[in-house]
Design a protein around this motif. Sequence first.
Motif, PDB file in Angstrom:
ATOM      1  N   GLU A 202      31.298  48.432  46.333  1.00  0.00           N
ATOM      2  CA  GLU A 202      31.369  47.961  44.955  1.00  0.00           C
ATOM      3  C   GLU A 202      31.326  49.161  44.010  1.00  0.00           C
ATOM      4  O   GLU A 202      30.890  50.251  44.390  1.00  0.00           O
TER       5      GLU A 202
ATOM      6  N   LYS B  90      33.402  44.105  43.302  1.00  0.00           N
ATOM      7  CA  LYS B  90      32.724  44.045  44.595  1.00  0.00           C
ATOM      8  C   LYS B  90      33.655  43.419  45.618  1.00  0.00           C
ATOM      9  O   LYS B  90      34.318  42.413  45.329  1.00  0.00           O
TER      10      LYS B  90
ATOM     11  N   ARG C 166      28.333  50.592  49.613  1.00  0.00           N
ATOM     12  CA  ARG C 166      28.033  49.277  49.040  1.00  0.00           C
ATOM     13  C   ARG C 166      29.279  48.410  48.856  1.00  0.00           C
ATOM     14  O   ARG C 166      29.178  47.211  48.601  1.00  0.00           O
TER      15      ARG C 166
ATOM     16  N   HIS D 270      31.315  50.081  39.381  1.00  0.00           N
ATOM     17  CA  HIS D 270      31.213  49.569  38.009  1.00  0.00           C
ATOM     18  C   HIS D 270      32.338  50.154  37.161  1.00  0.00           C
ATOM     19  O   HIS D 270      32.637  51.344  37.238  1.00  0.00           O
TER      20      HIS D 270
ATOM     21  N   THR E 289      31.751  44.603  37.235  1.00  0.00           N
ATOM     22  CA  THR E 289      31.473  45.192  38.539  1.00  0.00           C
ATOM     23  C   THR E 289      32.472  44.643  39.548  1.00  0.00           C
ATOM     24  O   THR E 289      32.619  43.420  39.687  1.00  0.00           O
TER      25      THR E 289
ATOM     26  N   TRP F 189      40.079  49.647  44.490  1.00  0.00           N
ATOM     27  CA  TRP F 189      40.040  48.389  43.741  1.00  0.00           C
ATOM     28  C   TRP F 189      40.994  47.378  44.398  1.00  0.00           C
ATOM     29  O   TRP F 189      40.654  46.203  44.577  1.00  0.00           O
TER      30      TRP F 189
ATOM     31  N   GLU G 180      30.407  53.995  46.825  1.00  0.00           N
ATOM     32  CA  GLU G 180      31.436  52.945  46.825  1.00  0.00           C
ATOM     33  C   GLU G 180      31.763  52.481  48.246  1.00  0.00           C
ATOM     34  O   GLU G 180      31.912  51.279  48.491  1.00  0.00           O
TER      35      GLU G 180
ATOM     36  N   PHE H   5      39.321  46.140  47.554  1.00  0.00           N
ATOM     37  CA  PHE H   5      38.162  45.282  47.292  1.00  0.00           C
ATOM     38  C   PHE H   5      38.581  43.899  46.787  1.00  0.00           C
ATOM     39  O   PHE H   5      37.893  42.914  47.031  1.00  0.00           O
ATOM     40  N   SER H   6      39.684  43.831  46.062  1.00  0.00           N
ATOM     41  CA  SER H   6      40.104  42.563  45.464  1.00  0.00           C
ATOM     42  C   SER H   6      41.145  41.821  46.295  1.00  0.00           C
ATOM     43  O   SER H   6      41.630  40.756  45.881  1.00  0.00           O
TER      44      SER H   6
END
Length: 279
Positions: free
Chosen positions: A136, A147, A134, A138, A145, A101, A131, A104-105
Amino acid sequence: MRFAGTKDYIATEDLKVAVNAAIVLERPLLVKGEPGTGKTVLAEEVAKAVGAPLISWHIKSTTKAAQGLYEYDAVSRLRDSQLGDPRVSDIANYIKRGKLWEAFSSDARPVLLIDEIDKADIEFPNDLLLELDRMEFHVYETGETVKAARRPIVVITSNNEKELPDAFLRRCFFHYIKFPDAETMRDIVEVHFPGIKKRLVEEALRIFFEVREVPGLKKKPSTSELLDWLKLLLNEDIGPETLRERDPKKIIPPLHGALLKNEQDVHLFERLAFLSRRG
């Protein structure tokens, strides 16, 4: 983004090619090799070279794939509800972000290190397939979601403790870090000990590679152990003349505890010394 090594990390040409190929393909780079050959440090140096933030996820035998995404602290929420804490109305207050996370962020494209993936359960790599493919996932508790705006540069290390699933391997660019030859090892030593006496290095490397070639050795000394040994030799002011001694009683190298890491290997060298004396 291109990786060409750094002043603190000696990267062979094939390793540079592998890193840059993984960056272009936007696939995880799976790095294998003997322990102590610089697999973990590679991710740190790639991040430094391309000016990217480093996010490290060190895997243990108890690590679950879901922990890399997020963890929901239901116990704390229950306790807070009993105490009348107003935070319980927002479940997001009890979601702890994992390393994926974070990656991704991230505002800037980061380097994500998944270190020693083979330590975890055999299903761990399969649980991350979607993960990592893609980029991403959930969050069921909040319905959102997550991403990645930009695919992170993913470096995955393995010590070959267990086989990785084929489906996981298909999604990676693979590279095996070969053990450095004598010339590369001299360059590595020079990086860590600038200006070190060449005669000492030559004698230390001769003994180091001789130790690695002893038949029946349970654990061969690695690059990191050579560097530890050299540091001790310098600290104790042990010169190349001492290392050159051919006295059979001294077949075990001085300060051998930096090179030999179990009693079986020490006993092996003691037996060799005994046989040499008898001879």
